[in-house]
Scaffold this active site. Structure first.
Site, PDB file in Angstrom:
ATOM      1  N   LYS A  70       1.835   9.563 -14.007  1.00 12.63           N
ATOM      2  CA  LYS A  70       3.205   9.189 -13.607  1.00 12.63           C
ATOM      3  C   LYS A  70       3.922   8.330 -14.655  1.00 12.63           C
ATOM      4  CE  LYS A  70       2.555   9.455  -8.596  1.00 12.63           C
ATOM      5  NZ  LYS A  70       2.720   8.763  -7.304  1.00 12.63           N
ATOM      6  N   ASP A 106       8.801   8.704  -4.284  1.00  9.97           N
ATOM      7  CA  ASP A 106       7.791   8.098  -3.405  1.00  9.97           C
ATOM      8  C   ASP A 106       8.412   7.110  -2.418  1.00  9.97           C
ATOM      9  OD1 ASP A 106       5.549   9.438  -4.410  1.00  9.97           O
ATOM     10  OD2 ASP A 106       5.288   7.993  -6.024  1.00  9.97           O
ATOM     11  N   ARG A 155      -4.114  -9.638  -4.081  1.00 10.85           N
ATOM     12  CA  ARG A 155      -5.380 -10.331  -4.347  1.00 10.85           C
ATOM     13  C   ARG A 155      -5.259 -11.168  -5.615  1.00 10.85           C
ATOM     14  NH1 ARG A 155     -10.357  -6.385  -5.579  1.00 10.85           N
ATOM     15  NH2 ARG A 155      -8.898  -5.767  -7.223  1.00 10.85           N
TER      16      ARG A 155
HETATM   17  P1  ATR Z   1      -1.567   1.850  -7.787  1.00 10.14           P
HETATM   18  O1  ATR Z   1      -0.792   2.543  -8.853  1.00 10.14           O
HETATM   19  O2  ATR Z   1      -2.217   2.755  -6.778  1.00 10.14           O
HETATM   20  O3  ATR Z   1      -0.784   0.761  -7.124  1.00 10.14           O
HETATM   21  P2  ATR Z   1      -2.993  -0.102  -9.364  1.00 10.14           P
HETATM   22  O4  ATR Z   1      -1.832  -0.332 -10.243  1.00 10.14           O
HETATM   23  O5  ATR Z   1      -4.366  -0.027  -9.962  1.00 10.14           O
HETATM   24  O6  ATR Z   1      -2.848   1.241  -8.531  1.00 10.14           O
HETATM   25  O7  ATR Z   1      -2.970  -1.231  -8.226  1.00 10.14           O
HETATM   26  C1  ATR Z   1      -3.940  -1.281  -7.228  1.00 10.14           C
HETATM   27  C2  ATR Z   1      -3.558  -2.372  -6.233  1.00 10.14           C
HETATM   28  O8  ATR Z   1      -4.560  -2.396  -5.201  1.00 10.14           O
HETATM   29  C3  ATR Z   1      -3.510  -3.761  -6.817  1.00 10.14           C
HETATM   30  O9  ATR Z   1      -2.563  -4.523  -6.118  1.00 10.14           O
HETATM   31  C4  ATR Z   1      -4.942  -4.262  -6.551  1.00 10.14           C
HETATM   32  O10 ATR Z   1      -5.055  -5.661  -6.482  1.00 10.14           O
HETATM   33  P3  ATR Z   1      -5.356  -6.515  -7.839  1.00 10.14           P
HETATM   34  O11 ATR Z   1      -4.055  -6.630  -8.539  1.00 10.14           O
HETATM   35  O12 ATR Z   1      -5.853  -7.814  -7.315  1.00 10.14           O
HETATM   36  O13 ATR Z   1      -6.385  -5.735  -8.596  1.00 10.14           O
HETATM   37  C5  ATR Z   1      -5.153  -3.681  -5.175  1.00 10.14           C
HETATM   38  N1  ATR Z   1      -6.585  -3.538  -4.840  1.00 10.14           N
HETATM   39  C6  ATR Z   1      -7.426  -2.570  -5.237  1.00 10.14           C
HETATM   40  N2  ATR Z   1      -8.653  -2.744  -4.698  1.00 10.14           N
HETATM   41  C7  ATR Z   1      -8.593  -3.845  -3.928  1.00 10.14           C
HETATM   42  C8  ATR Z   1      -9.520  -4.535  -3.090  1.00 10.14           C
HETATM   43  N3  ATR Z   1     -10.786  -4.109  -2.957  1.00 10.14           N
HETATM   44  N4  ATR Z   1      -9.098  -5.624  -2.427  1.00 10.14           N
HETATM   45  C9  ATR Z   1      -7.828  -6.058  -2.565  1.00 10.14           C
HETATM   46  N5  ATR Z   1      -6.892  -5.450  -3.342  1.00 10.14           N
HETATM   47  C10 ATR Z   1      -7.262  -4.359  -4.004  1.00 10.14           C
END
Ligand code: ATR
Length: 271
Positions: A70, A106, A155
């Protein structure tokens, strides 16, 4: 009908085998009597731009773009809609006389699904869980839907702060919320591993609507948790169909009815 009378579209990703986009767009085409074909194409990780060029030369009119391309699609597009620029990502490409147009549907898909579900939007207090690409893509459309307050909880605090300052939204710390939110949207990928996203104590109450952008045959961990707190819940299958409807409308100038296609997908998923 000769092959040349049918406009070709495709979803591009890697992996792509499980994409539901061909089924959705084929159903939209039948519903609206639009002469088009829609394929799924797995693109090598290092060849996105080259492959798009080849496909356009072969006569393709537009593409949906999914993981992990994307951001590359955003860079590749010669023109982007404001919502794609805000997202920094493109999920819809359209070949035009002026070059490739990039859009991001989206957020519109999410808002359409929240409306269909009767979730509060205008004047609502909304909490967005996550600060990655999925969150970024829905902030502008939620704003445009008239939400009164948008707070981001993540997080990793730094990422919430960066996103919030870019868009001028609030930050909600993950430990606890002073007041429950009207709508809580899970835009994290935590559920892919069966984990709960960071959800502040007190953020969800019986009047809240909890929406998970993930979907599956069973309610997600986030939905189960929020349902136990008395909230109404929904998964993101309707957002998937909603973003597809918006892409279809951009390409064809005809807006399909998402509801019957969503019903078909849900039934197939439960079977
Ligand atoms: P996407 O494009 O799907 O948003 P991304 O940019 O990798 O993917 O972001 C993933 C999001 O899910 C982030 O907000 C991540 O939190 P962090 O910034 O702390 O990494 C969150 N995320 C993924 N796994 C997680 C988990 N096990 N617990 C809490 N937050 C999680």
């Amino acid at each position: 009908m000769s092959a040349s009378a049918v406009d070709r579209y495709a979803v591009l990703g890697n992996p792509i085998a499980h994409s539901k986009s061909p089924a959705i767009h084929t159903a939209f085409a039948a519903q609206t009597a639009q002469p088009l074909s829609y394929e799924r194409i797995e693109v090598p990780l290092d060849a996105f731009a080259a492959r798009v060029g080849e496909l356009i030369r072969a006569g393709f009119r537009g593409f949906n773009v999914t993981v992990p391309f994307k951001e590359q699609a955003f860079t590749l597009a010669q023109h982007c809609t404001p919502r794609a620029r805000a997202a920094g990502a493109v999920n819809t490409l359209m070949a035009t006389a002026d070059g490739l147009l990039g859009d991001n549907t989206d957020g519109a898909g999410l808002v359409a699904d929240l409306r269909r579900l009767g979730a509060p939007l205008a004047g609502a207090r909304v909490l967005l869980l996550g600060a990655g690409g999925a969150s970024r893509g829905v902030i502008l459309p939620l704003r445009d839907a008239g939400v009164a307050e948008l707070a981001i909880c993540n997080r990793t605090a730094d990422k919430a702060l960066t996103l919030a300052s870019e868009f001028g939204t609030a930050v909600q710390e993950p430990a606890s919320a002073d007041t429950p939110y009207d709508v809580v949207i899970n835009a994290t990928s935590a559920g892919l591993a069966g984990a709960l996203p960071p959800l502040p104590a007190g953020a969800v109450a019986a009047h809240s609507f909890a929406y998970d952008m993930l979907y599956g045959a069973q309610p997600t961990a986030f939905m189960q948790h929020c349902a136990a707190l008395g909230a109404r819940t929904a998964d993101g299958l309707g957002m998937l169909v909603g973003q597809a409807a918006e892409s279809f409308a951009l390409w064809r100038g005809v807006r399909p009815d998402a509801a019957p296609v969503l019903e078909q997908l849900r039934a197939a998923m439960k079977a």
